[in-house]
Motif scaffolding. Structure first.
Motif, PDB file in Angstrom:
ATOM      1  N   VAL A   9       1.323  -1.237   0.019  1.00 21.21           N
ATOM      2  CA  VAL A   9       0.345  -0.096   0.280  1.00 21.21           C
ATOM      3  C   VAL A   9       0.801   1.315   0.327  1.00 21.21           C
ATOM      4  N   ASN A  10       0.924   2.379  -0.662  1.00 19.91           N
ATOM      5  CA  ASN A  10       1.468   3.224  -0.754  1.00 19.91           C
ATOM      6  C   ASN A  10       0.492   4.594  -1.207  1.00 19.91           C
ATOM      7  N   ARG A  26     -13.164   1.969   5.925  1.00 23.02           N
ATOM      8  CA  ARG A  26     -13.587   1.083   4.731  1.00 23.02           C
ATOM      9  C   ARG A  26     -13.291  -0.226   3.995  1.00 23.02           C
ATOM     10  N   GLU A  27     -11.667   0.363   4.063  1.00 18.31           N
ATOM     11  CA  GLU A  27     -10.932  -1.180   4.060  1.00 18.31           C
ATOM     12  C   GLU A  27     -11.080  -1.992   4.751  1.00 18.31           C
ATOM     13  N   ARG A  28     -10.568  -1.412   6.222  1.00 18.45           N
ATOM     14  CA  ARG A  28     -11.007  -2.711   7.294  1.00 18.45           C
ATOM     15  C   ARG A  28     -11.605  -3.632   6.759  1.00 18.45           C
ATOM     16  N   ALA A  29     -13.239  -3.094   7.533  1.00 20.64           N
ATOM     17  CA  ALA A  29     -14.757  -3.757   7.134  1.00 20.64           C
ATOM     18  C   ALA A  29     -14.678  -4.354   6.096  1.00 20.64           C
ATOM     19  N   TYR A  30     -14.630  -3.993   5.001  1.00 18.46           N
ATOM     20  CA  TYR A  30     -14.921  -5.157   3.302  1.00 18.46           C
ATOM     21  C   TYR A  30     -13.826  -6.184   3.745  1.00 18.46           C
ATOM     22  N   SER A  31     -12.757  -6.046   4.596  1.00 15.84           N
ATOM     23  CA  SER A  31     -11.965  -7.361   4.955  1.00 15.84           C
ATOM     24  C   SER A  31     -12.151  -8.635   5.317  1.00 15.84           C
ATOM     25  N   GLN A  32     -12.699  -6.938   6.698  1.00 17.33           N
ATOM     26  CA  GLN A  32     -13.169  -8.823   7.409  1.00 17.33           C
ATOM     27  C   GLN A  32     -15.016  -9.520   7.456  1.00 17.33           C
ATOM     28  N   GLU A  33     -15.508  -8.040   5.939  1.00 13.87           N
ATOM     29  CA  GLU A  33     -16.289  -9.390   5.549  1.00 13.87           C
ATOM     30  C   GLU A  33     -15.991 -10.340   5.430  1.00 13.87           C
ATOM     31  N   LEU A  34     -14.890 -10.008   4.182  1.00 12.82           N
ATOM     32  CA  LEU A  34     -14.601 -11.267   3.036  1.00 12.82           C
ATOM     33  C   LEU A  34     -13.780 -12.237   3.888  1.00 12.82           C
ATOM     34  N   GLN A  35     -13.122 -11.884   5.402  1.00 17.56           N
ATOM     35  CA  GLN A  35     -12.530 -13.318   5.737  1.00 17.56           C
ATOM     36  C   GLN A  35     -13.822 -13.769   6.812  1.00 17.56           C
ATOM     37  N   GLU A  66     -11.972  -9.204  -8.767  1.00 22.94           N
ATOM     38  CA  GLU A  66     -13.112  -8.529  -8.888  1.00 22.94           C
ATOM     39  C   GLU A  66     -13.293  -8.587  -7.055  1.00 22.94           C
ATOM     40  N   ILE A  67     -12.512  -8.818  -6.425  1.00 22.37           N
ATOM     41  CA  ILE A  67     -12.337  -8.738  -4.610  1.00 22.37           C
ATOM     42  C   ILE A  67     -11.273  -7.734  -4.662  1.00 22.37           C
ATOM     43  N   LEU A  68     -10.301  -7.939  -5.507  1.00 23.03           N
ATOM     44  CA  LEU A  68      -9.425  -7.255  -4.996  1.00 23.03           C
ATOM     45  C   LEU A  68      -9.319  -5.525  -5.571  1.00 23.03           C
ATOM     46  N   SER A  69     -10.201  -5.687  -6.546  1.00 24.08           N
ATOM     47  CA  SER A  69     -10.579  -4.369  -7.424  1.00 24.08           C
ATOM     48  C   SER A  69     -11.628  -3.824  -6.550  1.00 24.08           C
ATOM     49  N   PRO A  72     -11.462  -0.843  -1.137  1.00 24.66           N
ATOM     50  CA  PRO A  72     -11.274   0.831  -1.369  1.00 24.66           C
ATOM     51  C   PRO A  72      -9.417   1.745  -1.144  1.00 24.66           C
ATOM     52  N   LEU A  73      -8.557   0.528  -1.120  1.00 28.36           N
ATOM     53  CA  LEU A  73      -7.873   0.891  -1.202  1.00 28.36           C
ATOM     54  C   LEU A  73      -6.978   0.372  -2.344  1.00 28.36           C
ATOM     55  N   PHE A  74      -7.528  -0.142  -3.397  1.00 27.26           N
ATOM     56  CA  PHE A  74      -7.097  -0.485  -4.874  1.00 27.26           C
ATOM     57  C   PHE A  74      -6.182  -0.240  -5.262  1.00 27.26           C
ATOM     58  N   LYS A  75      -6.797   1.518  -5.029  1.00 30.81           N
ATOM     59  CA  LYS A  75      -5.942   2.742  -6.475  1.00 30.81           C
ATOM     60  C   LYS A  75      -4.332   2.658  -5.986  1.00 30.81           C
ATOM     61  N   PHE A  76      -4.624   3.152  -4.759  1.00 29.95           N
ATOM     62  CA  PHE A  76      -3.033   3.070  -3.888  1.00 29.95           C
ATOM     63  C   PHE A  76      -2.252   1.422  -3.716  1.00 29.95           C
TER      64      PHE A  76
END
Length: 96
Positions: A9-10, A26-35, A66-69, A72-76
């Motif tokens: 991440v940059n 938002r990243e944390r919530a999204y990743s925890q949902e996927l976990q 689809e998951i990776l894109s 929320p931090l994908f563009k970074f």
């Protein structure tokens, strides 16, 4: 299918702090949902870096993309993906 994914991440230094904090939340919530769903099986922080190694268990390449894109931090991020297959010497039956 299992995938080993490295994410670096940059976040730009000139991004307003409030905006960065909101994206990270938002990243944390999204990743925890996927976990919790089992699709993001493992996540490990790489010591001293804003980076992680993760293992995803998804249907195919398209679902992983689809998951990776959708992160929320994908563009970074710089992301490196390696497909995995169960090793024949593994003693774990759930490694498929």
């Amino acid at each position: 299918m299992l995938f080993h994914v490295r994410m670096d991440v940059n976040i730009p230094g000139d991004l307003p702090q409030a905006e960065a904090a909101e994206i990270i939340a938002r990243e944390r919530a999204y990743s925890q949902e996927l976990q919790m769903s089992g699709k993001w099986r493992h996540i490990w922080r790489i010591v001293g870096q804003y980076a992680n190694y993760s293992v995803f268990d998804v249907k195919d390449n398209a679902e992983l993309h689809e998951i990776l894109s959708g992160l929320p931090l994908f563009k970074f991020m710089e992301i490196e993906v390696t497909p995995l297959v169960r090793h024949p010497s593994s003693v774990r039956e759930d490694d498929s």
